[in-house]
Motif scaffolding. Structure first.
Motif, PDB file in Angstrom:
ATOM      1  N   MET A 284       0.828  -1.199   0.000  1.00 21.02           N
ATOM      2  CA  MET A 284       0.000   0.000   0.000  1.00 21.02           C
ATOM      3  C   MET A 284       0.866   1.253   0.000  1.00 21.02           C
ATOM      4  O   MET A 284       1.737   1.428   0.854  1.00 21.02           O
ATOM      5  CB  MET A 284      -0.913  -0.026   1.229  1.00 21.02           C
ATOM      6  N   ASN A 285       0.614   2.147  -0.949  1.00 24.59           N
ATOM      7  CA  ASN A 285       1.279   3.443  -1.015  1.00 24.59           C
ATOM      8  C   ASN A 285       0.179   4.485  -1.199  1.00 24.59           C
ATOM      9  O   ASN A 285      -0.337   4.666  -2.304  1.00 24.59           O
ATOM     10  CB  ASN A 285       2.275   3.478  -2.171  1.00 24.59           C
ATOM     11  N   VAL A 286      -0.197   5.170  -0.108  1.00 30.01           N
ATOM     12  CA  VAL A 286      -1.376   6.027  -0.133  1.00 30.01           C
ATOM     13  C   VAL A 286      -1.066   7.387   0.484  1.00 30.01           C
ATOM     14  O   VAL A 286      -0.482   7.482   1.565  1.00 30.01           O
ATOM     15  CB  VAL A 286      -2.554   5.372   0.624  1.00 30.01           C
ATOM     16  N   LEU A 287      -1.475   8.440  -0.208  1.00 34.16           N
ATOM     17  CA  LEU A 287      -1.407   9.804   0.287  1.00 34.16           C
ATOM     18  C   LEU A 287      -2.828  10.328   0.440  1.00 34.16           C
ATOM     19  O   LEU A 287      -3.626  10.248  -0.491  1.00 34.16           O
ATOM     20  CB  LEU A 287      -0.636  10.690  -0.692  1.00 34.16           C
ATOM     21  N   SER A 288      -3.145  10.852   1.623  1.00 36.14           N
ATOM     22  CA  SER A 288      -4.462  11.424   1.883  1.00 36.14           C
ATOM     23  C   SER A 288      -4.291  12.917   2.163  1.00 36.14           C
ATOM     24  O   SER A 288      -3.579  13.302   3.104  1.00 36.14           O
ATOM     25  CB  SER A 288      -5.110  10.729   3.078  1.00 36.14           C
ATOM     26  N   VAL A 289      -4.946  13.759   1.346  1.00 36.28           N
ATOM     27  CA  VAL A 289      -4.758  15.207   1.434  1.00 36.28           C
ATOM     28  C   VAL A 289      -6.112  15.906   1.497  1.00 36.28           C
ATOM     29  O   VAL A 289      -6.987  15.653   0.668  1.00 36.28           O
ATOM     30  CB  VAL A 289      -3.974  15.748   0.214  1.00 36.28           C
ATOM     31  N   ALA A 290      -6.262  16.820   2.474  1.00 34.39           N
ATOM     32  CA  ALA A 290      -7.460  17.654   2.568  1.00 34.39           C
ATOM     33  C   ALA A 290      -7.022  19.114   2.580  1.00 34.39           C
ATOM     34  O   ALA A 290      -6.227  19.528   3.439  1.00 34.39           O
ATOM     35  CB  ALA A 290      -8.246  17.329   3.828  1.00 34.39           C
ATOM     36  N   ARG A 291      -7.548  19.903   1.655  1.00 34.60           N
ATOM     37  CA  ARG A 291      -7.189  21.319   1.588  1.00 34.60           C
ATOM     38  C   ARG A 291      -8.466  22.164   1.522  1.00 34.60           C
ATOM     39  O   ARG A 291      -9.265  22.021   0.602  1.00 34.60           O
ATOM     40  CB  ARG A 291      -6.308  21.604   0.373  1.00 34.60           C
ATOM     41  N   ASN A 292      -8.619  23.027   2.518  1.00 38.21           N
ATOM     42  CA  ASN A 292      -9.760  23.932   2.554  1.00 38.21           C
ATOM     43  C   ASN A 292      -9.298  25.308   2.079  1.00 38.21           C
ATOM     44  O   ASN A 292      -8.463  25.956   2.715  1.00 38.21           O
ATOM     45  CB  ASN A 292     -10.322  24.031   3.975  1.00 38.21           C
ATOM     46  N   GLU A 293      -9.834  25.739   0.951  1.00 37.76           N
ATOM     47  CA  GLU A 293      -9.423  27.000   0.347  1.00 37.76           C
ATOM     48  C   GLU A 293     -10.535  28.048   0.422  1.00 37.76           C
ATOM     49  O   GLU A 293     -10.635  28.946  -0.419  1.00 37.76           O
ATOM     50  CB  GLU A 293      -9.015  26.752  -1.107  1.00 37.76           C
ATOM     51  N   SER A 294     -11.360  27.914   1.432  1.00 42.88           N
ATOM     52  CA  SER A 294     -12.474  28.838   1.591  1.00 42.88           C
ATOM     53  C   SER A 294     -11.974  30.266   1.798  1.00 42.88           C
ATOM     54  O   SER A 294     -11.071  30.508   2.597  1.00 42.88           O
ATOM     55  CB  SER A 294     -13.332  28.428   2.791  1.00 42.88           C
ATOM     56  N   PRO A 295     -12.584  31.232   1.087  1.00 45.13           N
ATOM     57  CA  PRO A 295     -12.185  32.630   1.278  1.00 45.13           C
ATOM     58  C   PRO A 295     -12.788  33.255   2.529  1.00 45.13           C
ATOM     59  O   PRO A 295     -12.468  34.380   2.889  1.00 45.13           O
ATOM     60  CB  PRO A 295     -12.721  33.307   0.017  1.00 45.13           C
ATOM     61  N   LEU A 296     -13.694  32.499   3.179  1.00 49.75           N
ATOM     62  CA  LEU A 296     -14.367  33.042   4.365  1.00 49.75           C
ATOM     63  C   LEU A 296     -13.425  33.001   5.558  1.00 49.75           C
ATOM     64  O   LEU A 296     -12.977  31.930   5.967  1.00 49.75           O
ATOM     65  CB  LEU A 296     -15.638  32.237   4.661  1.00 49.75           C
ATOM     66  N   SER A 297     -13.125  34.127   6.091  1.00 43.25           N
ATOM     67  CA  SER A 297     -12.180  34.205   7.191  1.00 43.25           C
ATOM     68  C   SER A 297     -12.915  34.219   8.522  1.00 43.25           C
ATOM     69  O   SER A 297     -13.901  34.943   8.695  1.00 43.25           O
ATOM     70  CB  SER A 297     -11.321  35.470   7.057  1.00 43.25           C
ATOM     71  N   GLY A 298     -12.444  33.423   9.441  1.00 34.76           N
ATOM     72  CA  GLY A 298     -12.962  33.447  10.794  1.00 34.76           C
ATOM     73  C   GLY A 298     -14.309  32.797  10.973  1.00 34.76           C
ATOM     74  O   GLY A 298     -14.971  33.022  11.978  1.00 34.76           O
ATOM     75  N   VAL A 299     -14.738  31.952  10.031  1.00 35.38           N
ATOM     76  CA  VAL A 299     -16.021  31.271  10.164  1.00 35.38           C
ATOM     77  C   VAL A 299     -15.876  30.124  11.155  1.00 35.38           C
ATOM     78  O   VAL A 299     -15.097  29.200  10.949  1.00 35.38           O
ATOM     79  CB  VAL A 299     -16.514  30.741   8.800  1.00 35.38           C
ATOM     80  N   HIS A 300     -16.622  30.173  12.235  1.00 33.88           N
ATOM     81  CA  HIS A 300     -16.506  29.142  13.267  1.00 33.88           C
ATOM     82  C   HIS A 300     -16.974  27.791  12.726  1.00 33.88           C
ATOM     83  O   HIS A 300     -18.013  27.689  12.091  1.00 33.88           O
ATOM     84  CB  HIS A 300     -17.333  29.518  14.491  1.00 33.88           C
ATOM     85  N   GLY A 301     -16.211  26.752  13.002  1.00 33.39           N
ATOM     86  CA  GLY A 301     -16.552  25.408  12.553  1.00 33.39           C
ATOM     87  C   GLY A 301     -15.919  25.039  11.235  1.00 33.39           C
ATOM     88  O   GLY A 301     -16.026  23.900  10.794  1.00 33.39           O
ATOM     89  N   SER A 302     -15.250  25.953  10.588  1.00 37.85           N
ATOM     90  CA  SER A 302     -14.583  25.642   9.329  1.00 37.85           C
ATOM     91  C   SER A 302     -13.298  24.873   9.610  1.00 37.85           C
ATOM     92  O   SER A 302     -12.510  25.268  10.465  1.00 37.85           O
ATOM     93  CB  SER A 302     -14.260  26.938   8.579  1.00 37.85           C
ATOM     94  N   TYR A 303     -13.122  23.766   8.893  1.00 37.83           N
ATOM     95  CA  TYR A 303     -11.902  22.991   9.104  1.00 37.83           C
ATOM     96  C   TYR A 303     -11.621  22.089   7.924  1.00 37.83           C
ATOM     97  O   TYR A 303     -12.466  21.844   7.064  1.00 37.83           O
ATOM     98  CB  TYR A 303     -11.975  22.173  10.386  1.00 37.83           C
ATOM     99  N   ALA A 304     -10.395  21.564   7.902  1.00 35.92           N
ATOM    100  CA  ALA A 304      -9.993  20.528   6.948  1.00 35.92           C
ATOM    101  C   ALA A 304      -9.496  19.339   7.760  1.00 35.92           C
ATOM    102  O   ALA A 304      -8.756  19.509   8.740  1.00 35.92           O
ATOM    103  CB  ALA A 304      -8.895  21.046   6.026  1.00 35.92           C
TER     104      ALA A 304
END
Length: 429
Positions: A284-304
């Motif tokens: 097994m050779n696996v890369l798991s990537v999560a990228r949050n590019e939301s322009p909303l700044s300071g929104v509570h609960g936003s995560y990657a």
């Protein structure tokens, strides 16, 4: 009459007539023998032949309609090619279907039986090719959606999936028995994969016995896969798998929540019951990537969040793994970013020789008398930094794990299930 004629036939005209008559008779007999010799014995009329049997022959695609809501016995008379069949109404079946060693070829629809309450046996599916299936339009992929009976001595070979939700080659949901079945020379590529090589979900009453798979993966998207079963709530016994997985699971989004998920086990993705007398060989050779590019700044609960769980037997184990072993080469990495750091970037990498994540707030899994090969390697990374992996199981040499004395003695395997060889790991009888 001249002298020569007297010598050949004698002087009596009656003698000549007798000789001529005998020759004519001999010619007639010879011709009759030739005709009889070349004459084929007529076959019994098919209708009369079938009337004498306690089953019905299935000879064509159309004949499968006879199985609907039937409790009778059926047998395949020949291979059946489904080329060009793009729609199919799944069958509810309660009888016995004997594949008779024949094949179903070139299937491109997701399910043949919606429910099996009888027995399906001795059937091979070849050249099964399914491509992108929308999770709403085609939520289930498998020979049977709900198996409440028995699927026995069946195989899938030379088949491919490209994106699949809720798939198990033989059953999506199993509350019956799936035994002595195999998947070989088959692979999965592209897109989103959630499934098991044999069954998607093995319910509490379900049993998967003496099955094996050998598959390859090259894909991206979501990956939750077990070599035998995705979700196990029943019993998996005397099974093995060989899987090679090369994947980049990437989720790039522009929203409050962005998640990349990988849960892989050589036998089960999630185990919440019992896996016994099993082994896997997992590359097994696996890369798991999560990228949050939301322009909303300071929104509570936003995560990657990037969450990866992998192990030679189970990705996540909250049940029992007993008398098993694995030979694995696992290279896993989680990565990600949150553009605005509204809350936090969550990166989890649980990778182990035999199981990945195994403890929750309320429950813990059991690992008993189980081993991994000395040749096994595990490399778990979080944004290029090594993380501690599960030091689970007991180390043993590859030679020990291949030997009959170790498997039947130390592991307590049933020798009636296995064939042992000095040149490789055990295979099923």
């Amino acid at each position: 009459m001249n002298y020569q004629e007297d010598q050949e036939y004698g002087s009596n005209p009656n003698n000549r007539k007798k000789i001529i008559a005998i020759l004519v008779i001999l010619v007639i007999v010879a011709v009759a023998c030739i005709v009889l010799f070349n004459r084929k014995t007529p076959e019994a009329p098919p209708a009369a032949e079938e009337e004498a049997l306690d089953f019905t022959w299935i000879k064509s695609i159309e004949d499968f309609q006879l199985l609907k809501d039937s409790g009778e016995k059926f047998k395949l008379a020949n291979d059946i090619d489904f080329s060009g069949v793009t729609t199919w109404e799944p069958i509810v079946f309660s009888g016995e279907l004997d594949g008779n060693g024949h094949r179903l070829l070139n299937i491109t629809f997701p399910c043949m039986f919606s429910e099996n309450n009888g027995t399906i046996k001795n059937l091979t599916v070849s050249n099964l090719h399914l491509y992108y299936l929308d999770s709403q339009e085609h939520p289930h992929i498998g020979m049977v959606t709900h198996n409440k009976g028995t699927i026995s001595h069946c195989s899938v070979t030379q088949s491919t999936l490209k994106s699949a939700y809720s798939f198990g080659f033989f059953a999506v949901y199993n509350s019956g028995i799936v035994e002595d079945c195999s998947v070989t020379e088959s692979g999965i590529s592209e897109g989103y994969i959630e499934g098991g090589g044999i069954v998607f979900q093995n319910d509490t009453e379900g049993r998967i016995l003496r099955c094996y798979t050998n598959m390859t993966f090259q894909l991206f998207g979501r990956l939750e896969f077990g070599g035998i079963v995705k979700n196990n709530y029943g019993t998996v016994s005397a099974c093995y798998s060989g899987s090679s997985i090369d994947a980049e699971i990437a989720n790039h989004g522009n929203s409050i929540r962005v998640e990349a998920t990988v849960v892989v086990g050589g036998i089960a993705s999630y185990n919440d019951a019992r896996i016994e007398e099993c082994y896997s060989v997992l590359q097994m050779n696996v890369l798991s990537v999560a990228r949050n590019e939301s322009p909303l700044s300071g929104v509570h609960g936003s995560y990657a969040i990037s969450n990866l769980q992998a192990g030679g037997i189970a990705g996540s184990n909250l049940g029992e793994i007993v008398n098993c072993f694995a030979d694995v080469n696992l290279l896993t990495k989680v990565d990600g970013s949150d553009k605005n750091r509204s809350d936090e970037l969550i990166l989890n990498n649980y990778t182990g020789y035999l199981h990945g994540y195994s403890v929750s707030e309320y429950e813990s899994g059991v690992l008993q008398n189980s081993y991994y090969s000395q040749s096994s390697t595990v490399s778990a990374l979080k944004q290029d930094k090594a993380v501690a992996h599960n030091e689970d199981g007991i180390q043993a040499s590859a030679a020990d794990l291949r030997s009959q004395s170790f498997c039947t003695g130390t592991l307590g395997w049933n020798a009636d299930n296995w064939v042992f060889s000095s040149s490789g790991y055990p295979t099923l009888k």
